[in-house]
Design a protein around this motif. Sequence first.
Motif, PDB file in Angstrom:
ATOM      1  N   GLN A   1       1.142  -1.507   0.173  1.00  0.00           N
ATOM      2  CA  GLN A   1      -0.021   0.117  -0.513  1.00  0.00           C
ATOM      3  C   GLN A   1       1.075   1.039  -0.004  1.00  0.00           C
ATOM      4  OE1 GLN A   1      -2.684  -0.563   3.836  1.00  0.00           O
ATOM      5  NE2 GLN A   1      -4.455  -0.641   2.081  1.00  0.00           N
ATOM      6  N   ILE A   2       0.406   2.311  -0.951  1.00  0.00           N
ATOM      7  CA  ILE A   2       0.961   3.403  -1.274  1.00  0.00           C
ATOM      8  C   ILE A   2      -0.045   4.705  -0.627  1.00  0.00           C
ATOM      9  CG2 ILE A   2       2.862   4.846  -2.506  1.00  0.00           C
ATOM     10  CD1 ILE A   2       3.560   2.890  -4.237  1.00  0.00           C
TER      11      ILE A   2
ATOM     12  N   ARG B   1      -2.030  16.999   3.329  1.00  0.00           N
ATOM     13  CA  ARG B   1      -3.090  17.115   2.401  1.00  0.00           C
ATOM     14  C   ARG B   1      -3.608  16.053   1.505  1.00  0.00           C
ATOM     15  NH1 ARG B   1      -2.196  22.178   4.915  1.00  0.00           N
ATOM     16  NH2 ARG B   1      -1.479  22.796   2.589  1.00  0.00           N
ATOM     17  N   GLY B   2      -4.789  15.892   1.552  1.00  0.00           N
ATOM     18  CA  GLY B   2      -5.129  15.606   0.256  1.00  0.00           C
ATOM     19  C   GLY B   2      -4.355  13.836   0.644  1.00  0.00           C
ATOM     20  N   ILE B   3      -4.639  12.767   1.727  1.00  0.00           N
ATOM     21  CA  ILE B   3      -3.803  12.046   1.536  1.00  0.00           C
ATOM     22  C   ILE B   3      -5.182  10.361   0.810  1.00  0.00           C
ATOM     23  CG2 ILE B   3      -5.062  11.221   3.841  1.00  0.00           C
ATOM     24  CD1 ILE B   3      -2.345   9.963   3.968  1.00  0.00           C
ATOM     25  N   ARG B   4      -4.394  10.347   0.111  1.00  0.00           N
ATOM     26  CA  ARG B   4      -4.974   8.938  -1.063  1.00  0.00           C
ATOM     27  C   ARG B   4      -3.778   7.710  -0.595  1.00  0.00           C
ATOM     28  NH1 ARG B   4      -9.634  10.068  -3.640  1.00  0.00           N
ATOM     29  NH2 ARG B   4      -9.382   7.923  -5.351  1.00  0.00           N
ATOM     30  N   THR B   5      -5.104   6.877  -0.447  1.00  0.00           N
ATOM     31  CA  THR B   5      -4.275   5.013   0.194  1.00  0.00           C
ATOM     32  C   THR B   5      -4.443   4.209  -1.333  1.00  0.00           C
ATOM     33  OG1 THR B   5      -3.893   5.767   2.428  1.00  0.00           O
ATOM     34  CG2 THR B   5      -3.543   3.759   1.403  1.00  0.00           C
ATOM     35  N   LEU B   6      -3.137   3.751  -1.595  1.00  0.00           N
ATOM     36  CA  LEU B   6      -3.199   3.061  -2.676  1.00  0.00           C
ATOM     37  C   LEU B   6      -3.787   1.646  -2.617  1.00  0.00           C
ATOM     38  CD1 LEU B   6      -1.337   5.519  -4.876  1.00  0.00           C
ATOM     39  CD2 LEU B   6      -4.138   5.516  -4.918  1.00  0.00           C
ATOM     40  N   SER B   7      -3.674   0.376  -3.194  1.00  0.00           N
ATOM     41  CA  SER B   7      -3.227  -1.008  -2.536  1.00  0.00           C
ATOM     42  C   SER B   7      -2.384  -1.439  -4.333  1.00  0.00           C
ATOM     43  CB  SER B   7      -4.406  -1.360  -1.888  1.00  0.00           C
ATOM     44  OG  SER B   7      -4.568  -0.659  -1.187  1.00  0.00           O
TER      45      SER B   7
ATOM     46  N   PHE C   1       3.003   1.703  -8.563  1.00  0.00           N
ATOM     47  CA  PHE C   1       3.667   0.454  -8.666  1.00  0.00           C
ATOM     48  C   PHE C   1       4.898  -0.586  -9.531  1.00  0.00           C
ATOM     49  CE2 PHE C   1      -0.690   1.502  -6.232  1.00  0.00           C
ATOM     50  CZ  PHE C   1       0.439   0.938  -4.648  1.00  0.00           C
ATOM     51  N   ASP C   2       4.141  -0.312 -10.976  1.00  0.00           N
ATOM     52  CA  ASP C   2       4.907  -0.634 -11.773  1.00  0.00           C
ATOM     53  C   ASP C   2       6.699  -0.411 -11.251  1.00  0.00           C
ATOM     54  OD1 ASP C   2       3.092  -2.387 -12.983  1.00  0.00           O
ATOM     55  OD2 ASP C   2       3.437  -1.001 -14.809  1.00  0.00           O
ATOM     56  N   TYR C   3       7.156   0.908 -11.285  1.00  0.00           N
ATOM     57  CA  TYR C   3       8.267   1.004 -10.753  1.00  0.00           C
ATOM     58  C   TYR C   3       8.687   0.611  -9.754  1.00  0.00           C
ATOM     59  CZ  TYR C   3      11.561   3.691  -8.777  1.00  0.00           C
ATOM     60  OH  TYR C   3      13.047   4.475  -7.726  1.00  0.00           O
ATOM     61  N   ALA C   4       8.097   0.396  -8.238  1.00  0.00           N
ATOM     62  CA  ALA C   4       8.432  -0.280  -7.429  1.00  0.00           C
ATOM     63  C   ALA C   4       8.595  -1.182  -7.538  1.00  0.00           C
ATOM     64  CB  ALA C   4       7.251   0.795  -6.947  1.00  0.00           C
TER      65      ALA C   4
END
Length: 392
Positions: free
Chosen positions: A77-78, A85-91, A364-367
Amino acid sequence: MTSKSSSHPHLWDVIVVGAGPAGATAARTAAEMGCRTLLLERAVLPRYKTCGGGLVGASVAALPAGFRIPSRDHINQISISCHSRGIRTLSQRDPVVTMVYRDEFDAALTRSATEAGAELRERVQVKSVATNGETAVVTTNGGQQLRARSVVGADGSTSRIACYVGVRCEQVDLALEAEVPVASDETAAWKGRVLLDWGPIPGSYGWVFPKGNHLTIGVISARGHPHATRAYMNEFLASHHLSNIENARTSGHLTRCRLPDSPLSRGRVLVAGDAAGLLDPMFREGISFALRSGALAGHTAAAIATANDGQLVRETTDSYARQINDILGTEMLESRKVLTLFKKHPRLVHTGLTRVPAISNKLFDYAAGRATIPELLDNTTTQIALALASRP
Ligand SMILES: Cc1cc2nc3c(=O)[nH]c(=O)nc-3n(C[C@H](O)[C@H](O)[C@H](O)COP(=O)(O)OP(=O)(O)OC[C@H]3O[C@@H](n4cnc5c(N)ncnc54)[C@H](O)[C@@H]3O)c2cc1C
């Protein structure tokens, strides 16, 4: 290979300076190629190293076969915020980044080098290097002179060997970091998740990397704004209720990115990793650059060890420079374009990454190491957009 040094007991085939990821890898590679290899380290391992300890997929792919990563967490999860501010979590389902403590990771890599036959000498600080005919001479702080057919400088971002080679950098950043102990409820909240925060200084960002019962928290920005960088760090810690860092280990460190035409060798002396200024300009990811350049440097040093004439040494080091420039240089060039865009339009980058799945998937592809930055940007539309956004 036929070891030249076997008939000269005081002459090493390869001396490697610095037992970080670049040096440990160079020493292991040279030793595996049959070289009498000496690895010099000023500290005693395991030693602390200021670093987020995030291994992206490209780092994991560059580790020796069978290497057991001393991992502390696996990230799927990133979370992304813009100045908190404006935090969003991608999984994503599968982990993309592995978290390590650098003292454990570097000690394990160095063990791989000694198991391959390299000799490790700790508490040896190298003061200078010089070339003398067909050998290179390394002088230690204790005044000892050690001779080798080839030397690899992997002594980090304040490298002595880089001064000899003449490494020139175009980007120098200041990083501040704290290893903060956290309670178990906090540990659970961060497990498997990193946070990236775009900072108030152009090109700056902050991170929270979980390591079980510790969080590694840091910020990085261009050198020259120490007060603003410190203020950003304090605000960042406060925004995550982590201002109370009495028991935390805190440190600062400079990172450096080379100019595209900066030298990578001089005579029989090579540089790799941070010493060469090999680092991703946007994320300042450097472990994969250290591992990959370390392996190439180890191969090159082994070839130099058997080279008898200057022409062959030149051809070998030219080939090292070509490979570094083709692979790592290209990645740095493309990443720098992303950094330029990010410096000018941080909100655009934030919105793209957090609202447009096609863009967040690229992160995500880079990470995960599924694609390099040049591969991710490798289409005409993206290149035109980057060029337009980067115009004054
Ligand atoms: C705050 C911060 C966070 C970071 N986070 C990440 C991250 O999460 N992921 C990532 O991929 N990269 C990260 N990086 C970058 C990464 O830490 C470096 O790119 C990486 O450590 C480079 O490895 P190296 O082997 O070239 O140098 P180093 O790891 O610096 O190793 C150099 C070694 O040389 C030794 N040495 C130095 N001088 C001498 C001398 N004169 N004689 C003998 N020995 C000497 C040192 O003791 C050290 O052991 C971060 C950097 C910073 C500053």
